[in-house]
Design an enzyme around this catalytic site. Structure first.
Site, short mmCIF file in Angstrom:
data_model
loop_
_atom_site.label_atom_id
_atom_site.label_comp_id
_atom_site.label_asym_id
_atom_site.label_seq_id
_atom_site.Cartn_x
_atom_site.Cartn_y
_atom_site.Cartn_z
CB CYS A 270 -0.95 0.01 1.19
SG CYS A 270 -2.04 -1.41 1.22
CG HIS B 265 -3.16 3.49 3.03
ND1 HIS B 265 -3.69 3.31 1.78
CD2 HIS B 265 -3.12 2.24 3.61
CE1 HIS B 265 -3.97 2.03 1.60
NE2 HIS B 265 -3.64 1.36 2.70
CG ASN C 71 -6.56 -0.78 1.75
OD1 ASN C 71 -5.94 -0.22 0.86
ND2 ASN C 71 -5.98 -1.36 2.78
O1 UT7 Z 1 -3.27 -1.64 4.13
C1 UT7 Z 1 -3.34 -2.49 5.28
C2 UT7 Z 1 -4.58 -3.29 5.21
N1 UT7 Z 1 -5.04 -3.83 6.46
C3 UT7 Z 1 -5.77 -3.13 7.34
O2 UT7 Z 1 -6.02 -1.95 7.25
C4 UT7 Z 1 -6.34 -3.92 8.50
C5 UT7 Z 1 -6.16 -3.30 9.85
N2 UT7 Z 1 -7.04 -3.99 10.82
C6 UT7 Z 1 -8.31 -3.65 10.96
O3 UT7 Z 1 -8.79 -2.69 10.37
C7 UT7 Z 1 -9.15 -4.48 11.91
O4 UT7 Z 1 -8.32 -5.34 12.64
C8 UT7 Z 1 -10.26 -5.28 11.16
C9 UT7 Z 1 -11.32 -4.34 10.57
C10 UT7 Z 1 -9.66 -6.13 10.06
C11 UT7 Z 1 -10.97 -6.24 12.14
O5 UT7 Z 1 -11.46 -5.52 13.25
P1 UT7 Z 1 -11.21 -6.12 14.73
O6 UT7 Z 1 -11.87 -5.20 15.67
O7 UT7 Z 1 -9.72 -6.28 14.85
O8 UT7 Z 1 -11.99 -7.46 14.68
P2 UT7 Z 1 -11.47 -8.98 14.89
O9 UT7 Z 1 -10.53 -9.39 13.82
O10 UT7 Z 1 -11.00 -9.09 16.30
O11 UT7 Z 1 -12.79 -9.80 14.71
C12 UT7 Z 1 -13.86 -9.68 15.61
C13 UT7 Z 1 -14.96 -10.64 15.20
C14 UT7 Z 1 -14.50 -12.07 14.94
O12 UT7 Z 1 -15.49 -12.91 15.50
P3 UT7 Z 1 -15.24 -13.65 16.89
O13 UT7 Z 1 -14.01 -14.48 16.71
O14 UT7 Z 1 -15.06 -12.54 17.91
O15 UT7 Z 1 -16.51 -14.43 17.09
C15 UT7 Z 1 -14.54 -12.19 13.44
O16 UT7 Z 1 -14.80 -13.51 13.01
O17 UT7 Z 1 -15.58 -10.20 13.99
C16 UT7 Z 1 -15.69 -11.30 13.08
N3 UT7 Z 1 -15.65 -10.80 11.71
C17 UT7 Z 1 -16.75 -10.39 11.05
N4 UT7 Z 1 -18.05 -10.34 11.41
C18 UT7 Z 1 -18.91 -9.85 10.51
C19 UT7 Z 1 -14.57 -10.64 10.92
N5 UT7 Z 1 -14.96 -10.14 9.73
C20 UT7 Z 1 -16.30 -9.97 9.79
C21 UT7 Z 1 -17.27 -9.47 8.88
N6 UT7 Z 1 -18.56 -9.43 9.30
N7 UT7 Z 1 -16.95 -9.03 7.65
#
Ligand code: UT7
Length: 328
Positions: A116, A255, A285
């Site tokens: 990115c 970004h 993104n």
């Molecule tokens: O250029 C770099 C690109 N990468 C990024 O910018 C990513 C940076 N990270 C983030 O923005 C965040 O970490 C995310 C948006 C990816 C995730 O947010 P989070 O608050 O860190 O959530 P998490 O990964 O801890 O997931 C929480 C829950 C999980 O369920 P359980 O295990 O708590 O039951 C996931 O399975 O949310 C679930 N989950 C979803 N639920 C509904 C993950 N994706 C989804 C979804 N819809 N699309």
């Protein structure tokens, strides 16, 4: 030493829109979850049947940038193109773009991949080539079809990414105000495994298992925290190194990965949100296309004018990062 200025900007996004509502038909997710965690409402997705690929999207953005720069395409002396997914392994996409533009001057064509952060890396390389008098006009493009490696069965990552392209013509400055004041580029390779795509390259050749969740592997929380910390500290550091205050900065384009990351960077760096350009809600993104796409939209919307101070910052897989302060 010479200075460089952004002479023209351009962008292109595919017409096809995948809304959050549409994502709910692919897997178990909701508009609320995606909006709350990312601020993203929809993303553009390239349609191969409409001939939308990194090179062809780059053609549209480049034509707009060259037109806005009011130069002839033959005056471009080198094309730097950043992408995380080229049209082909080789020849590179910059070469395909030269051909599509119908350029006859046989200028050098280079692809650069720093995930990115790739377009910011390219901008800094282009600036050095101009500063040293090697070239006068450089086409600097970020073109991305993240959809070509997005696993549409993986809700945790596919909601985050979209396709698009941005381009600029960077030229030897014709006035003493427009210049790149300072840049910081970095890469924290200790976190290389926290955002990685292995399939299809030398260590894992020509294998794509569409059922695998792991085309792109990401440790979201590590990336999130590292992104906020690195971008905020680089922004503070670049202002300090150039004796620039936050009030001096007219526009800040981080970004466009995630609204929460953008807001957290602005908060940590204590930067007013009104001066932050945000379009992540429309495009998600778009990897290395995100900053030049936002930049072109900012110019088009009159948010950035000649003489304005512009702060750019990016991060991505690597974990690469970069920050640039310039006068437009
Ligand atoms: O250029 C770099 C690109 N990468 C990024 O910018 C990513 C940076 N990270 C983030 O923005 C965040 O970490 C995310 C948006 C990816 C995730 O947010 P989070 O608050 O860190 O959530 P998490 O990964 O801890 O997931 C929480 C829950 C999980 O369920 P359980 O295990 O708590 O039951 C996931 O399975 O949310 C679930 N989950 C979803 N639920 C509904 C993950 N994706 C989804 C979804 N819809 N699309």
């Amino acid at each position: 030493m010479y200075t460089s200025q952004i002479l023209g900007t351009g962008h292109f996004v595919p017409d096809q829109i995948y809304t959050n509502q549409y994502m709910t038909t692919l897997f178990d997710t909701s508009d609320e979850w995606i909006t709350e965690r990312t601020g993203i409402k929809e993303r553009r997705i390239a349609n191969p049947k409409e001939n939308e690929f990194p090179s062809t999207m780059a053609l549209q953005a480049a034509k707009m940038a060259i037109k806005n720069a009011k130069i002839d395409k033959e005056e471009i002396e080198i094309i730097l193109l950043s992408s995380t997914m080229s049209d082909y392994h080789f020849p590179n996409t910059a070469t395909l773009l030269q051909d599509l533009l119908g350029m006859k001057n046989k200028c050098a064509c280079i692809d650069l991949n720093a995930a990115c952060t790739g377009w910011l890396y390219s901008l800094v390389m282009a600036n050095s080539l101009i500063a040293n008098g090697v070239y006068k006009n450089i086409l600097v493009v970020g073109s991305e079809t993240t959809s070509s490696y997005n696993n549409w069965m993986d809700r945790s990552k596919s909601v985050l990414f979209g396709d698009g392209c941005g381009a600029i013509v960077l030229s030897k400055s014709n006035n003493e105000n427009s210049k790149i004041h300072k840049s910081i580029l970095s890469s924290d390779s200790s976190k290389k495994d926290d955002l990685i795509m292995r399939t299809g390259m030398a260590r894992s050749p020509f294998f794509v298992d569409s059922k695998s969740m792991d085309i792109v592997e990401m440790n979201g929380q590590v990336v999130f925290k590292s992104a906020v910390k690195t971008m905020a500290s680089q922004c503070a550091s670049i202002l300090e190194q150039t004796n620039t205050t936050k009030e001096d900065v007219d526009l800040f384009i981080p970004h466009q990965a995630n609204m929460r990351i953008i807001e957290a960077v602005a908060r940590r760096f204590e930067f007013p949100k009104e001066k932050v350009f945000i379009n992540v809600q429309k495009y998600a993104n778009t990897s290395s296309a995100s900053i030049p796409l936002a930049l072109s939209e900012a110019v088009e919307a009159g948010r950035l004018k000649r003489g304005d101070k512009l702060l750019l910052t990016a991060f991505g897989s690597g974990l690469t990062s970069g920050t640039v302060l310039l006068t437009y």
